[in-house]
Write a protein that holds these residues in place. Sequence first.
Motif, PDB file in Angstrom:
ATOM      1  N   SER A 199       0.838  -1.202   0.000  1.00 60.21           N
ATOM      2  CA  SER A 199       0.000   0.000   0.000  1.00 60.21           C
ATOM      3  C   SER A 199       0.870   1.247   0.000  1.00 60.21           C
ATOM      4  N   THR A 200       0.327   2.327  -0.551  1.00 61.33           N
ATOM      5  CA  THR A 200       1.025   3.609  -0.546  1.00 61.33           C
ATOM      6  C   THR A 200       0.544   4.417   0.648  1.00 61.33           C
ATOM      7  N   ILE A 201       1.475   4.742   1.550  1.00 60.76           N
ATOM      8  CA  ILE A 201       1.118   5.516   2.748  1.00 60.76           C
ATOM      9  C   ILE A 201       1.775   6.881   2.613  1.00 60.76           C
ATOM     10  N   PHE A 202       1.018   7.944   2.769  1.00 62.63           N
ATOM     11  CA  PHE A 202       1.625   9.281   2.597  1.00 62.63           C
ATOM     12  C   PHE A 202       0.853  10.344   3.363  1.00 62.63           C
ATOM     13  N   ILE A 203       1.530  11.501   3.507  1.00 63.92           N
ATOM     14  CA  ILE A 203       0.922  12.642   4.209  1.00 63.92           C
ATOM     15  C   ILE A 203       0.310  13.579   3.169  1.00 63.92           C
ATOM     16  N   GLN A 204      -0.928  13.948   3.413  1.00 62.70           N
ATOM     17  CA  GLN A 204      -1.683  14.766   2.444  1.00 62.70           C
ATOM     18  C   GLN A 204      -0.925  16.028   2.023  1.00 62.70           C
ATOM     19  N   SER A 205      -0.326  16.748   2.971  1.00 65.02           N
ATOM     20  CA  SER A 205       0.318  18.029   2.635  1.00 65.02           C
ATOM     21  C   SER A 205       1.594  17.833   1.820  1.00 65.02           C
ATOM     22  N   ASP A 206       2.091  16.598   1.702  1.00 65.09           N
ATOM     23  CA  ASP A 206       3.257  16.342   0.844  1.00 65.09           C
ATOM     24  C   ASP A 206       2.867  16.289  -0.634  1.00 65.09           C
ATOM     25  N   VAL A 207       1.583  16.271  -0.898  1.00 63.07           N
ATOM     26  CA  VAL A 207       1.121  16.225  -2.293  1.00 63.07           C
ATOM     27  C   VAL A 207       0.224  17.454  -2.503  1.00 63.07           C
ATOM     28  N   ALA A 208       0.830  18.524  -3.040  1.00 62.99           N
ATOM     29  CA  ALA A 208       0.141  19.821  -3.112  1.00 62.99           C
ATOM     30  C   ALA A 208      -1.124  19.768  -3.976  1.00 62.99           C
ATOM     31  N   GLU A 209      -1.197  18.750  -4.841  1.00 62.53           N
ATOM     32  CA  GLU A 209      -2.352  18.641  -5.741  1.00 62.53           C
ATOM     33  C   GLU A 209      -3.682  18.518  -4.978  1.00 62.53           C
ATOM     34  N   HIS A 210      -3.647  18.021  -3.732  1.00 62.95           N
ATOM     35  CA  HIS A 210      -4.907  17.895  -2.961  1.00 62.95           C
ATOM     36  C   HIS A 210      -5.554  19.267  -2.779  1.00 62.95           C
ATOM     37  N   ALA A 211      -4.728  20.237  -2.344  1.00 69.99           N
ATOM     38  CA  ALA A 211      -5.265  21.577  -2.099  1.00 69.99           C
ATOM     39  C   ALA A 211      -5.625  22.261  -3.427  1.00 69.99           C
ATOM     40  N   GLU A 212      -4.833  21.988  -4.471  1.00 68.24           N
ATOM     41  CA  GLU A 212      -5.117  22.624  -5.773  1.00 68.24           C
ATOM     42  C   GLU A 212      -6.433  22.131  -6.364  1.00 68.24           C
ATOM     43  N   LEU A 213      -6.624  20.815  -6.325  1.00 68.84           N
ATOM     44  CA  LEU A 213      -7.877  20.295  -6.893  1.00 68.84           C
ATOM     45  C   LEU A 213      -9.063  20.758  -6.043  1.00 68.84           C
ATOM     46  N   ALA A 214      -8.851  20.892  -4.732  1.00 68.23           N
ATOM     47  CA  ALA A 214      -9.950  21.355  -3.872  1.00 68.23           C
ATOM     48  C   ALA A 214     -10.419  22.741  -4.330  1.00 68.23           C
ATOM     49  N   TRP A 215      -9.470  23.611  -4.710  1.00 69.87           N
ATOM     50  CA  TRP A 215      -9.889  24.942  -5.181  1.00 69.87           C
ATOM     51  C   TRP A 215     -10.760  24.820  -6.439  1.00 69.87           C
ATOM     52  N   VAL A 216     -10.292  23.981  -7.371  1.00 67.79           N
ATOM     53  CA  VAL A 216     -11.052  23.801  -8.616  1.00 67.79           C
ATOM     54  C   VAL A 216     -12.465  23.286  -8.293  1.00 67.79           C
ATOM     55  N   LEU A 217     -12.519  22.286  -7.416  1.00 67.35           N
ATOM     56  CA  LEU A 217     -13.825  21.677  -7.135  1.00 67.35           C
ATOM     57  C   LEU A 217     -14.715  22.586  -6.274  1.00 67.35           C
ATOM     58  N   ASN A 218     -14.098  23.547  -5.579  1.00 73.76           N
ATOM     59  CA  ASN A 218     -14.905  24.568  -4.890  1.00 73.76           C
ATOM     60  C   ASN A 218     -15.744  25.352  -5.887  1.00 73.76           C
ATOM     61  N   VAL A 251     -15.238  19.161   0.351  1.00 75.53           N
ATOM     62  CA  VAL A 251     -14.682  19.346  -1.002  1.00 75.53           C
ATOM     63  C   VAL A 251     -13.218  18.903  -1.031  1.00 75.53           C
ATOM     64  N   LEU A 252     -12.503  19.145   0.069  1.00 76.40           N
ATOM     65  CA  LEU A 252     -11.123  18.642   0.135  1.00 76.40           C
ATOM     66  C   LEU A 252     -11.135  17.114   0.125  1.00 76.40           C
ATOM     67  N   MET A 253     -12.097  16.535   0.810  1.00 75.48           N
ATOM     68  CA  MET A 253     -12.194  15.064   0.828  1.00 75.48           C
ATOM     69  C   MET A 253     -12.532  14.528  -0.581  1.00 75.48           C
ATOM     70  N   VAL A 254     -13.415  15.222  -1.276  1.00 71.68           N
ATOM     71  CA  VAL A 254     -13.748  14.835  -2.658  1.00 71.68           C
ATOM     72  C   VAL A 254     -12.465  14.853  -3.508  1.00 71.68           C
ATOM     73  N   SER A 255     -11.658  15.890  -3.315  1.00 70.97           N
ATOM     74  CA  SER A 255     -10.412  16.025  -4.096  1.00 70.97           C
ATOM     75  C   SER A 255      -9.445  14.897  -3.772  1.00 70.97           C
ATOM     76  N   ASP A 256      -9.309  14.581  -2.473  1.00 75.40           N
ATOM     77  CA  ASP A 256      -8.443  13.470  -2.057  1.00 75.40           C
ATOM     78  C   ASP A 256      -8.776  12.212  -2.860  1.00 75.40           C
ATOM     79  N   ILE A 257     -10.056  11.950  -2.949  1.00 77.35           N
ATOM     80  CA  ILE A 257     -10.514  10.694  -3.561  1.00 77.35           C
ATOM     81  C   ILE A 257     -10.367  10.736  -5.085  1.00 77.35           C
ATOM     82  N   LEU A 258     -10.814  11.850  -5.695  1.00 73.02           N
ATOM     83  CA  LEU A 258     -10.852  11.899  -7.164  1.00 73.02           C
ATOM     84  C   LEU A 258      -9.455  11.999  -7.791  1.00 73.02           C
ATOM     85  N   LEU A 259      -8.509  12.592  -7.070  1.00 73.38           N
ATOM     86  CA  LEU A 259      -7.137  12.713  -7.611  1.00 73.38           C
ATOM     87  C   LEU A 259      -6.557  11.369  -8.004  1.00 73.38           C
ATOM     88  N   TYR A 260      -6.959  10.311  -7.293  1.00 66.67           N
ATOM     89  CA  TYR A 260      -6.330   8.987  -7.513  1.00 66.67           C
ATOM     90  C   TYR A 260      -7.180   8.081  -8.408  1.00 66.67           C
TER      91      TYR A 260
END
Length: 325
Positions: free
Chosen positions: A76-95, A129-138
Amino acid sequence: MKKRIFSGAQPTGELHIGNYLGALKNWVKLQDEYDAFYCIVNLHAITVPQDPKVLRKKTLDLARIYLAAGVNPEKSTIFIQSDVAEHAELAWVLNCVARMGELERMTQFKDKSKGNAARASVGLFDYPVLMVSDILLYQTDLVPVGQDQKQHLELTRDLAERFNRDFGETFVIPDPYIPPVGAKILSLKDPSKKMSKSDENLNASIFLLDDADTITRKIKKAVTDSGTDIKFDEERPAVTNLLTIYQLMSGKTSEECEAHFEGKGYGDFKRELAETVVEYMRPFQEKIKEYDDDELSKILKSGAEKAREIASKTLKDVYEKMGIK
Ligand code: AQP
């Protein structure tokens, strides 16, 4: 190709057996069959005030908890959300795709803002919306979560469908994976509420790192319902909740659990439940001491690299479709 799963937990408070039985346990079960991404969602944590030092420590502690629970970094891939800036970027778009009315319907915001929306952070309102971004990015197929996240999963599907309709096929539409038993472990003190990290009453939850005496005391003091039968019964949520914990940790079927406690009283039941919980948690509690900081940071670094590879592809596609790049 394997289907993909994504899930996460917040590095807030102490994880409890509700988080374990509702989510983590299933993450471990599903990691063989799926391409699994498990995230420590520290950007979600700051939607309510956090002490920076504590948050930093809890973020690494949570990675240790994932590993001790059986999440295998080889699978499994284990990682910290803030290490992948795309989470916050996609959240803005999906806002810009989500509607105020949709977010106003989210019951978790109503619960967490305690009816005082004006004082809640905008981030708490926007959390889904941030949670939506977390999921849809992958390009996630399946999201193993507890019952409390069902509404956020419905929003995820709605936003993905809307984006695909307006801008062309971009996101996989994910399905929730909510376990048939254990999706909502209740407070030991008030069975009208779920067990929760942020509950002020520490006796309402069994934390994953509670020692044997604490577990036994909390179970002894847990509220029960009127009547004496130890049976699953929707009308008697406190006993049903304790039996559910027993069922999941003993590996027995519901019929076997009821037969086992037939003719016994609450005293015997609680004693045996406490022993079962203590034994069930023991290997986890021993394993958690195994991981040092160096090993953890290696796992998290390589996890973030792998996550970024997929997340950046999705975000690039989103920006191109929207005319941004
Ligand atoms: N009581 C519960 N029973 C079953 N599953 C649960 N989950 C949470 N509570 C229960 C599931 O645990 C995963 C991680 O949760 P989270 O860290 O995102 O926090 P949460 O959902 O907001 O849960 P808490 O424990 O109540 O934390 P606080 O108090 O910080 O909000 C999720 O899959 C969740 O469904």
